[in-house]
Design a protein around this motif. Structure first.
Motif, mmCIF file in Angstrom:
data_model
loop_
_atom_site.group_PDB
_atom_site.id
_atom_site.type_symbol
_atom_site.label_atom_id
_atom_site.label_comp_id
_atom_site.label_asym_id
_atom_site.label_seq_id
_atom_site.Cartn_x
_atom_site.Cartn_y
_atom_site.Cartn_z
ATOM 1 N N MET A 246 0.826 -1.205 0.000
ATOM 2 C CA MET A 246 0.000 0.000 0.000
ATOM 3 C C MET A 246 0.867 1.265 0.000
ATOM 4 S SD MET A 246 -1.393 2.454 1.991
ATOM 5 C CE MET A 246 -1.205 1.907 3.644
ATOM 6 N N VAL A 247 1.915 1.262 0.820
ATOM 7 C CA VAL A 247 2.766 2.463 0.877
ATOM 8 C C VAL A 247 3.501 2.671 -0.443
ATOM 9 C CG1 VAL A 247 5.001 3.180 1.841
ATOM 10 C CG2 VAL A 247 3.038 2.960 3.309
ATOM 11 N N LEU A 248 3.953 1.570 -1.058
ATOM 12 C CA LEU A 248 4.657 1.741 -2.334
ATOM 13 C C LEU A 248 3.707 2.301 -3.395
ATOM 14 C CD1 LEU A 248 6.858 -1.472 -2.372
ATOM 15 C CD2 LEU A 248 7.618 0.887 -2.052
ATOM 16 N N ALA A 251 2.662 6.168 -1.794
ATOM 17 C CA ALA A 251 3.666 7.189 -1.481
ATOM 18 C C ALA A 251 4.175 7.882 -2.740
ATOM 19 C CB ALA A 251 4.842 6.577 -0.717
ATOM 20 N N GLY A 252 4.191 7.145 -3.835
ATOM 21 C CA GLY A 252 4.805 7.718 -5.019
ATOM 22 C C GLY A 252 3.828 8.209 -6.062
ATOM 23 N N PHE A 253 2.547 8.050 -5.801
ATOM 24 C CA PHE A 253 1.612 8.322 -6.870
ATOM 25 C C PHE A 253 1.212 9.806 -6.900
ATOM 26 C CE2 PHE A 253 -3.172 8.329 -6.480
ATOM 27 C CZ PHE A 253 -3.381 8.959 -7.691
ATOM 28 N N TYR A 361 14.718 8.754 4.314
ATOM 29 C CA TYR A 361 14.841 9.446 3.019
ATOM 30 C C TYR A 361 14.048 8.668 1.971
ATOM 31 C CZ TYR A 361 16.814 11.548 -1.137
ATOM 32 O OH TYR A 361 16.953 12.190 -2.348
ATOM 33 N N CYS A 362 13.313 9.409 1.165
ATOM 34 C CA CYS A 362 12.368 8.790 0.221
ATOM 35 C C CYS A 362 13.015 7.664 -0.598
ATOM 36 C CB CYS A 362 11.839 9.865 -0.717
ATOM 37 S SG CYS A 362 10.761 9.189 -1.983
ATOM 38 N N LEU A 363 12.424 6.500 -0.482
ATOM 39 C CA LEU A 363 12.921 5.332 -1.219
ATOM 40 C C LEU A 363 12.765 5.534 -2.723
ATOM 41 C CD1 LEU A 363 13.899 2.438 -0.429
ATOM 42 C CD2 LEU A 363 11.569 1.685 -0.846
ATOM 43 N N GLY A 364 11.720 6.272 -3.114
ATOM 44 C CA GLY A 364 11.418 6.420 -4.533
ATOM 45 C C GLY A 364 11.995 7.673 -5.170
ATOM 46 N N LEU A 367 13.341 7.354 -8.657
ATOM 47 C CA LEU A 367 12.269 7.053 -9.613
ATOM 48 C C LEU A 367 11.446 8.310 -9.916
ATOM 49 C CD1 LEU A 367 10.895 4.829 -11.208
ATOM 50 C CD2 LEU A 367 9.491 4.309 -9.218
ATOM 51 N N ALA A 368 11.113 9.073 -8.873
ATOM 52 C CA ALA A 368 10.321 10.297 -9.069
ATOM 53 C C ALA A 368 11.077 11.284 -9.954
ATOM 54 C CB ALA A 368 10.008 10.934 -7.719
ATOM 55 N N ARG A 369 12.388 11.416 -9.695
ATOM 56 C CA ARG A 369 13.210 12.330 -10.515
ATOM 57 C C ARG A 369 13.228 11.864 -11.969
ATOM 58 N NH1 ARG A 369 17.133 12.896 -5.754
ATOM 59 N NH2 ARG A 369 17.033 15.113 -5.294
HETATM 60 C C1 HEM Z 1 8.122 13.781 -6.083
HETATM 61 C C2 HEM Z 1 7.764 12.636 -5.583
HETATM 62 C C3 HEM Z 1 7.982 12.240 -4.153
HETATM 63 C C4 HEM Z 1 8.141 13.016 -3.041
HETATM 64 C C5 HEM Z 1 8.131 14.533 -2.949
HETATM 65 C C6 HEM Z 1 8.314 12.117 -1.928
HETATM 66 C C7 HEM Z 1 8.547 12.540 -0.630
HETATM 67 C C8 HEM Z 1 8.865 11.708 0.415
HETATM 68 C C9 HEM Z 1 9.243 12.156 1.734
HETATM 69 C C10 HEM Z 1 9.338 13.593 2.190
HETATM 70 C C11 HEM Z 1 9.496 11.053 2.479
HETATM 71 C C12 HEM Z 1 10.010 11.021 3.923
HETATM 72 C C13 HEM Z 1 8.900 11.167 4.927
HETATM 73 C C14 HEM Z 1 9.441 11.322 6.336
HETATM 74 O O1 HEM Z 1 10.665 11.276 6.575
HETATM 75 O O2 HEM Z 1 8.630 11.505 7.246
HETATM 76 C C15 HEM Z 1 9.256 9.907 1.632
HETATM 77 C C16 HEM Z 1 9.376 8.609 2.044
HETATM 78 C C17 HEM Z 1 9.056 7.549 1.240
HETATM 79 N N1 HEM Z 1 8.751 7.577 -0.113
HETATM 80 FE FE1 HEM Z 1 8.600 9.194 -1.266
HETATM 81 N N2 HEM Z 1 8.253 10.827 -2.368
HETATM 82 C C18 HEM Z 1 8.063 10.853 -3.731
HETATM 83 C C19 HEM Z 1 7.983 9.781 -4.583
HETATM 84 C C20 HEM Z 1 8.048 8.478 -4.184
HETATM 85 C C21 HEM Z 1 7.962 7.343 -5.073
HETATM 86 C C22 HEM Z 1 7.869 7.386 -6.596
HETATM 87 C C23 HEM Z 1 7.955 6.245 -4.289
HETATM 88 C C24 HEM Z 1 7.849 4.840 -4.806
HETATM 89 C C25 HEM Z 1 8.490 3.867 -4.413
HETATM 90 C C26 HEM Z 1 8.106 6.689 -2.910
HETATM 91 C C27 HEM Z 1 8.182 5.871 -1.798
HETATM 92 C C28 HEM Z 1 8.509 6.295 -0.533
HETATM 93 C C29 HEM Z 1 8.669 5.389 0.594
HETATM 94 C C30 HEM Z 1 8.490 3.869 0.562
HETATM 95 C C31 HEM Z 1 9.018 6.181 1.695
HETATM 96 C C32 HEM Z 1 9.306 5.687 3.121
HETATM 97 C C33 HEM Z 1 10.786 5.487 3.294
HETATM 98 C C34 HEM Z 1 11.129 5.072 4.708
HETATM 99 O O3 HEM Z 1 10.323 5.280 5.619
HETATM 100 O O4 HEM Z 1 12.222 4.516 4.896
HETATM 101 N N3 HEM Z 1 8.153 8.046 -2.892
HETATM 102 N N4 HEM Z 1 8.897 10.331 0.384
#
Ligand code: HEM
Length: 412
Positions: A246-248, A251-253, A361-364, A367-369
């Protein structure tokens, strides 16, 4: 420059709770910053707007994300919400060894080399969506670039990484959108109930796919996660498997969709950027970095102190709750010259905090970039006379903020 406003912290946060405040939160961030980079917001609460303090807080191992224990104290009813149960079973809401385990199981699919290998997939998907937009606009009608391009691409790409059937994408885009509100600080109770219903649907859907991979393993993340759940020893509980998927998916959509949406909006407002995106292959990298700084899709996150710590000389006793406004840190005047000016030439240091920092730090991020760097030039090259047919409309949310609709005439 945002209009300077003199407000108490209580007034500024109350304003962020209103539709009007959320439409343009930047002047409110400056009102909060006027109380200090790190300001006390009542007993046991801190709000952080400074870049250095925010970057340190995100990296401090004593500052934890809201996990199940924290939810028990803050919102004991969370267990009756399936959406919150799923979120709290994911890496985003876990700390310490649980977090490392959950992150490592999915992390291999998002390393920079793995993501670079996806470039062709992203290009093909973007081109197919642009073909579709051409067909939709055949009668000269405007096309909503958010609905038809910016939100479709990220779902298609993460669907391909996970191994979800393409024909289900529209359904899980809508479902993921309903669930995402569960993480918004100001979501109303009825939205949370809709999120629960959507999570229940999604869990049933994931269940069918997981069963399928048991019978027919494939080269995708879903198969790897299913094997981690079924293996001996079991590395992923059932709830964690659901939470991870669900998070994958969520989080990225919306986040990536908002990044692309902001990129289109600013390019159409500034013709020289649109031209450079069309003509200079490398310009997209700097442009996307500046969009991330200037209009980040995620504005705020939170932490709580699991132990006594300090931030730049300020004591942070155990139990303190911190609100980290990354969108404000990205415009800290101590770190960025003319922070309210959009300027792709400003260079990469310090980098924006739009993807967070430290263990979560965002795992994705790679991919987003990749998606934004491919999507923006391709869209602008395909439709060189692209223009807004009505002003963009922001979604009424604070934590994850971006455009809901942006109708364009393609002019092709
Ligand atoms: C422009 C697009 C994106 C932005 C701005 C973004 C932003 C963020 C931020 C700020 C966090 C950290 C939250 C925290 O520390 O409290 C995060 C975590 C995460 N993001 Fe993204 N995200 C983006 C795209 C994606 C994509 C494409 C994925 C797909 C895999 C993704 C998956 C995740 C996951 C799984 C986490 C949790 C990482 C962890 O807790 O170790 N994100 N994202």
């Amino acid at each position: 420059m945002p209009e300077p406003v003199a407000l108490s912290l209580t007034e500024a946060f109350a304003a962020l709770g209103t539709r009007r405040g959320r439409q343009d939160p930047y002047p409110l961030y400056e009102a909060i910053r006027a109380h200090g980079d790190l300001a006390r917001r009542g007993p046991g609460r801190l709000v952080v707007t400074g870049y250095d303090a925010c970057a340190r807080a995100l990296r401090d191992p004593r500052l934890h994300v809201q996990d199940r224990t924290a939810y028990d104290a803050a919102y004991p009813a969370w267990r009756s919400h399936s959406s919150l149960r799923a979120f709290t079973s994911s890496m985003l809401y876990s700390n310490g060894p649980d977090h490392s385990r959950l992150r490592s199981l999915a992390g291999f699919a998002f390393t920079p080399p793995r993501v670079r290998d996806l470039a062709q997939v992203v290009e093909d998907m973007a081109d197919r969506l642009l073909d579709r937009m051409t067909r939709l606009a055949a009668a000269g009608e405007p096309v909503d670039v958010i609905a038809e391009f910016a939100s479709r691409l990220p779902v298609a790409v993460i669907g391909a990484v996970l191994g979800f059937p393409e024909e289900d994408q529209v359904w899980f885009r809508e479902t993921a959108s309903a669930i995402a509100v569960a993480t918004d600080g100001f979501s109303d109770p009825s939205a949370l109930h809709r999120a629960d219903a959507a999570m229940d649907d999604l869990a049933r859907y994931f269940g069918v796919l997981v069963d399928d991979r048991r019978r027919r393993p494939a080269d995708d993340l879903l198969t790897t996660l299913t094997a981690a759940h079924d293996g001996e020893p079991r590395r992923l509980s059932h709830e964690e498997l659901m939470g991870t998927l669900m998070v994958l998916l969520t989080a990225g959509f919306e986040t990536t969709s908002f990044l692309i949406g902001h990129g289109v909006m600013i390019a159409l407002d500034h013709a020289p950027y649109a031209r450079r995106l069309r003509e200079e292959p490398d310009f997209a990298d700097a442009y996307v970095e500046e969009i991330l700084r200037y209009e980040p899709p995620v504005h705020v996150t939170s932490r709580f102190a699991a132990d006594d710590t300090e931030l730049l000389g300020t004591a942070v006793p155990r139990g303190t709750r911190l609100t980290l406004i990354m969108a404000a840190a990205n415009r800290d005047p101590l770190r960025f010259t003319a922070p309210d000016r959009f300027d792709p030439a400003r260079g990469g240091s310090p980098g924006p905090l739009s993807f967070g920092a430290g263990p979560h730090y965002c795992l994705g991020a790679p991919l987003a970039r990749l998606e934004a760097r491919i999507a923006l030039p391709r869209l602008l090259r395909r439709f060189p006379r692209l223009a807004a047919s009505a002003p963009p409309v922001y979604r009424d949310r604070w934590v994850v903020r971006g455009l809901d609709t942006y109708p364009l005439v393609l002019g092709a």
